[in-house]
Design an enzyme around this catalytic site. Structure first.
Site, short mmCIF file in Angstrom:
data_model
loop_
_atom_site.label_atom_id
_atom_site.label_comp_id
_atom_site.label_asym_id
_atom_site.label_seq_id
_atom_site.Cartn_x
_atom_site.Cartn_y
_atom_site.Cartn_z
N GLY A 18 37.26 27.05 6.28
CA GLY A 18 37.94 27.24 5.00
C GLY A 18 37.24 26.49 3.88
N GLY A 20 38.32 26.41 0.82
CA GLY A 20 39.30 26.26 -0.26
C GLY A 20 39.32 24.82 -0.72
N PHE A 21 40.45 24.40 -1.30
CA PHE A 21 40.51 23.05 -1.88
C PHE A 21 40.32 21.97 -0.82
CE2 PHE A 21 42.48 25.40 -5.32
CZ PHE A 21 41.85 24.81 -6.41
N GLY A 22 40.96 22.12 0.35
CA GLY A 22 40.87 21.09 1.38
C GLY A 22 39.51 21.06 2.04
N VAL A 86 37.33 33.21 11.47
CA VAL A 86 37.70 32.53 12.71
C VAL A 86 38.83 33.32 13.35
CG1 VAL A 86 38.62 30.41 13.71
CG2 VAL A 86 36.95 30.30 11.86
N GLU A 184 54.25 31.22 -14.92
CA GLU A 184 52.98 31.48 -15.62
C GLU A 184 52.75 32.99 -15.77
OE1 GLU A 184 50.84 27.36 -14.09
OE2 GLU A 184 50.43 29.20 -13.03
N ASP A 322 47.56 23.58 2.94
CA ASP A 322 48.79 24.39 2.90
C ASP A 322 49.34 24.71 4.29
OD1 ASP A 322 48.80 24.52 0.20
OD2 ASP A 322 48.50 26.69 0.05
N ALA A 340 47.12 22.03 -4.69
CA ALA A 340 45.72 21.68 -4.48
C ALA A 340 45.50 20.18 -4.26
CB ALA A 340 44.89 22.20 -5.65
C1 LIG Z 1 48.63 31.99 -7.54
C2 LIG Z 1 48.56 30.56 -7.16
C3 LIG Z 1 48.60 29.57 -8.12
C4 LIG Z 1 48.54 28.24 -7.77
N1 LIG Z 1 48.57 27.30 -8.75
C5 LIG Z 1 48.44 26.01 -8.43
C6 LIG Z 1 48.39 25.02 -9.45
O1 LIG Z 1 48.50 25.31 -10.64
N2 LIG Z 1 48.21 23.73 -9.08
C7 LIG Z 1 48.07 23.37 -7.76
O2 LIG Z 1 47.87 22.20 -7.48
N3 LIG Z 1 48.13 24.28 -6.78
C8 LIG Z 1 48.31 25.58 -7.08
N4 LIG Z 1 48.36 26.52 -6.09
C9 LIG Z 1 48.31 26.09 -4.68
C10 LIG Z 1 46.91 25.77 -4.24
O3 LIG Z 1 46.03 26.83 -4.58
C11 LIG Z 1 46.92 25.54 -2.72
O4 LIG Z 1 47.81 24.50 -2.44
C12 LIG Z 1 45.53 25.18 -2.21
O5 LIG Z 1 44.65 26.25 -2.42
C13 LIG Z 1 45.58 24.83 -0.72
O6 LIG Z 1 44.30 24.49 -0.30
P1 LIG Z 1 43.83 24.82 1.20
O7 LIG Z 1 42.48 24.23 1.35
O8 LIG Z 1 44.90 24.43 2.14
O9 LIG Z 1 43.76 26.41 1.26
P2 LIG Z 1 42.96 27.44 0.35
O10 LIG Z 1 42.50 26.82 -0.91
O11 LIG Z 1 43.82 28.64 0.28
O12 LIG Z 1 41.67 27.76 1.22
C14 LIG Z 1 41.75 28.41 2.46
C15 LIG Z 1 40.38 28.98 2.78
O13 LIG Z 1 40.33 29.34 4.15
C16 LIG Z 1 39.70 30.58 4.29
N5 LIG Z 1 40.22 31.18 5.51
C17 LIG Z 1 41.52 31.41 5.82
N6 LIG Z 1 41.62 31.92 7.06
C18 LIG Z 1 40.35 32.01 7.54
C19 LIG Z 1 39.80 32.48 8.78
N7 LIG Z 1 40.57 32.94 9.76
N8 LIG Z 1 38.47 32.43 8.93
C20 LIG Z 1 37.67 31.96 7.94
N9 LIG Z 1 38.14 31.53 6.75
C21 LIG Z 1 39.47 31.54 6.56
C22 LIG Z 1 40.09 31.34 3.02
O14 LIG Z 1 39.17 32.39 2.74
C23 LIG Z 1 40.05 30.23 1.98
O15 LIG Z 1 38.78 30.10 1.38
C24 LIG Z 1 48.42 27.88 -6.41
C25 LIG Z 1 48.37 28.86 -5.44
C26 LIG Z 1 48.44 30.20 -5.80
C27 LIG Z 1 48.37 31.26 -4.74
#
Ligand SMILES: Cc1cc2nc3c(=O)[nH]c(=O)nc-3n(C[C@H](O)[C@H](O)[C@H](O)COP(=O)(O)OP(=O)(O)OC[C@H]3O[C@@H](n4cnc5c(N)ncnc54)[C@H](O)[C@@H]3O)c2cc1C
Length: 445
Positions: A18, A20-22, A86, A184, A322, A340
């Site tokens: 992943g 994403g943010f984490g 994955v 928003e 998340d 995030a």
């Molecule tokens: C519309 C929206 C608005 C938001 N606004 C805010 C905000 O204003 N402020 C704030 O703090 N938070 C906000 N959030 C929440 C924030 O985006 C999440 O809390 C944050 O992205 C969580 O980070 P993460 O690393 O857990 O997951 P994510 O950032 O979602 O990253 C997950 C990653 O894992 C990858 N992935 C998933 N499954 C697989 C797999 N099986 N194989 C390979 N790759 C995979 C995905 O492609 C992705 O890149 C918002 C969320 C949304 C949906």
């Protein structure tokens, strides 16, 4: 076929799932450590989800809120980016099972010494998957673009619709869920209708569009103090949004939405453009890890990890962001907000534990530092609750703007978004009002 490891290397192998943010924070904070890192994502880019709703309303273009993962780590020779999905885990063999994405071949298995899983979450439709096709959400770039097309196509359809009732349905926009994203979205649709599009049509007046924000709770932005919820609601009303609290959605179809009030009375709203911003559920990877380790899951699908973010019985596997709940030092599972900063702090923390272990040192339990809560409503309107300091109006909006620019990945993106926002602020315009893809009418009729 055997599991792939970085060839000829005896360095400690870290696999991060992943980008994403984490996941991104985990990799960034490990890249100077004596490890080899493989970042696996089914997307080749990091998406700044907090701004996807601006793509959905034509304020920003996709490339301005997404950044290629390879570009982020191009200077880090010990970081490898792998485009793959994955599919499963073999925790005993310390391997991941991979699936190829976009017909790009990928190894079937990938070995690790340490695994960090940050798969995020996705929107859930409370067991009504059939609602998804009528009520798009804005979690991914693709769905944000589908929402953009639907919103803009609704104005186009209304322009050509001779029947007044049918025209009203095209000009009724329903946003479900009044958390930050719903608020928003509703604010942006209102600005689009009242401001940006007001002179673009000949037979309809876009300012007459109805924008309804539906929420089951008794106030908007329930994660904020009630006084800020009330301010946000007043700002929404000033923008022309009708806030319907205490209403639960019990049906969504191609012609509209059915709501149920506290008195159990049903209300039908004819609408051709519904946006879903309610309820998220953890990535399916949480479920797989829970099955393999016997770890608990909550009703939102989040797996419970130990106080150091590892899985029970597997200190070499971290899960974060998340998709998790974390045990506090007393052993109680705590659901931190799905935002995030939580994922970023957990990503940095997991990297810290790995670095400490490599040096043979101890590392304390994870502690979340809450830096506050922000939500924007529209032009110069936002609310902020920062360590008990409550802001609203322009000051909160300026804070929101700076925070989002600061965390956006890539200098070029920051500059482009700043220019776009300045331009939009001055001209009331939105440069990316494009209807794209084959989604819209055939799905809606
Ligand atoms: C519309 C929206 C608005 C938001 N606004 C805010 C905000 O204003 N402020 C704030 O703090 N938070 C906000 N959030 C929440 C924030 O985006 C999440 O809390 C944050 O992205 C969580 O980070 P993460 O690393 O857990 O997951 P994510 O950032 O979602 O990253 C997950 C990653 O894992 C990858 N992935 C998933 N499954 C697989 C797999 N099986 N194989 C390979 N790759 C995979 C995905 O492609 C992705 O890149 C918002 C969320 C949304 C949906």
């Amino acid at each position: 076929m055997g599991a792939i490891r970085t060839s000829g290397s005896r360095e400690h192998q870290v696999v991060v799932v992943g980008g994403g943010f984490g996941g991104l924070q985990a990799v960034s904070n490990l890249r100077r450590a004596p490890v080899e890192i493989t970042l696996v994502d089914r997307r080749n880019f990091h998406l700044f989800q907090p701004l996807t709703y601006q793509v959905a309303t034509g304020a920003l273009s996709p490339g301005e809120i997404a950044y290629p993962l390879r570009a982020i780590f191009k200077r880090d020779r010990n970081v490898r980016v792998l485009l793959a999905e994955v599919a499963d885990f073999d925790l005993d063999a310390r391997e991941l099972h991979l699936r190829s994405v976009s017909a790009v071949p990928s190894p079937e298995r990938l070995g690790y010494d340490t695994l960090i899983v940050a798969g995020g979450s996705h929107y859930s439709y409370f067991g009504h998957e059939e609602w998804r096709m009528h009520a798009a959400e804005v979690k991914s770039l693709e769905s944000a673009l589908a929402v953009r097309s639907r919103l803009l196509a609704a104005f186009e359809a209304a322009e050509g619709e001779p029947n007044a009732e049918a025209r009203d349905a095209w000009l009724t926009f329903v946003v479900v869920g009044a958390g930050p994203t719903g608020v928003e979205m509703a604010g942006q649709i209102a600005e689009l209708a009242r401001d940006t599009l007001r002179r673009d049509f000949r037979t309809i007046d876009p300012r007459r569009a109805r924008i309804l924000l539906v929420e089951a709770a008794d106030r908007v932005l329930t994660s904020f103090p009630p006084s800020l919820s009330a301010k946000a609601e007043r700002s929404l009303q000033r923008l022309g949004v009708t806030v319907l609290t205490g209403r639960t959605v019990i049906g969504i179809d191609a012609a509209g939405v059915t709501l149920e009030g506290r008195d159990e009375n049903e209300e039908r709203i004819a609408s051709r453009a519904v946006v879903w911003a309610a309820g998220v559920t953890a990535s399916g990877l949480a479920g797989k890890l829970a099955e393999l380790t016997g770890a608990e899951r909550d009703s939102a699908g989040r797996i419970t990890v130990e106080a150091d973010l590892t899985l029970p019985g597997h200190p070499e596997v971290f899960a974060l962001g998340d998709m998790v709940r974390v045990r506090d030092p007393g052993g109680e599972p705590v659901a931190l907000p799905g935002v995030a900063p939580v994922a970023m702090q957990q990503g940095r923390y997991a990297a810290g534990v790995v670095r400490a272990r490599l040096r043979g040192r101890e590392y304390g339990a994870f502690r979340y530092r809450d830096k506050g809560n922000l939500a924007t409503i529209g032009r110069a309107a936002a609310v902020a609750d920062i360590k008990g300091v409550r802001l609203s109006g322009f000051l909160a909006w300026a804070t929101w703007l700076l925070v989002h620019l600061w965390y956006l990945i890539g200098f070029q993106n920051r500059l482009l978004v700043l220019i776009r926002w300045s331009f939009s602020f001055a001209t009331h315009g939105r440069g990316a009002r494009l209807i794209t893809g084959a989604s819209t009418n055939s799905e809606q009729r």
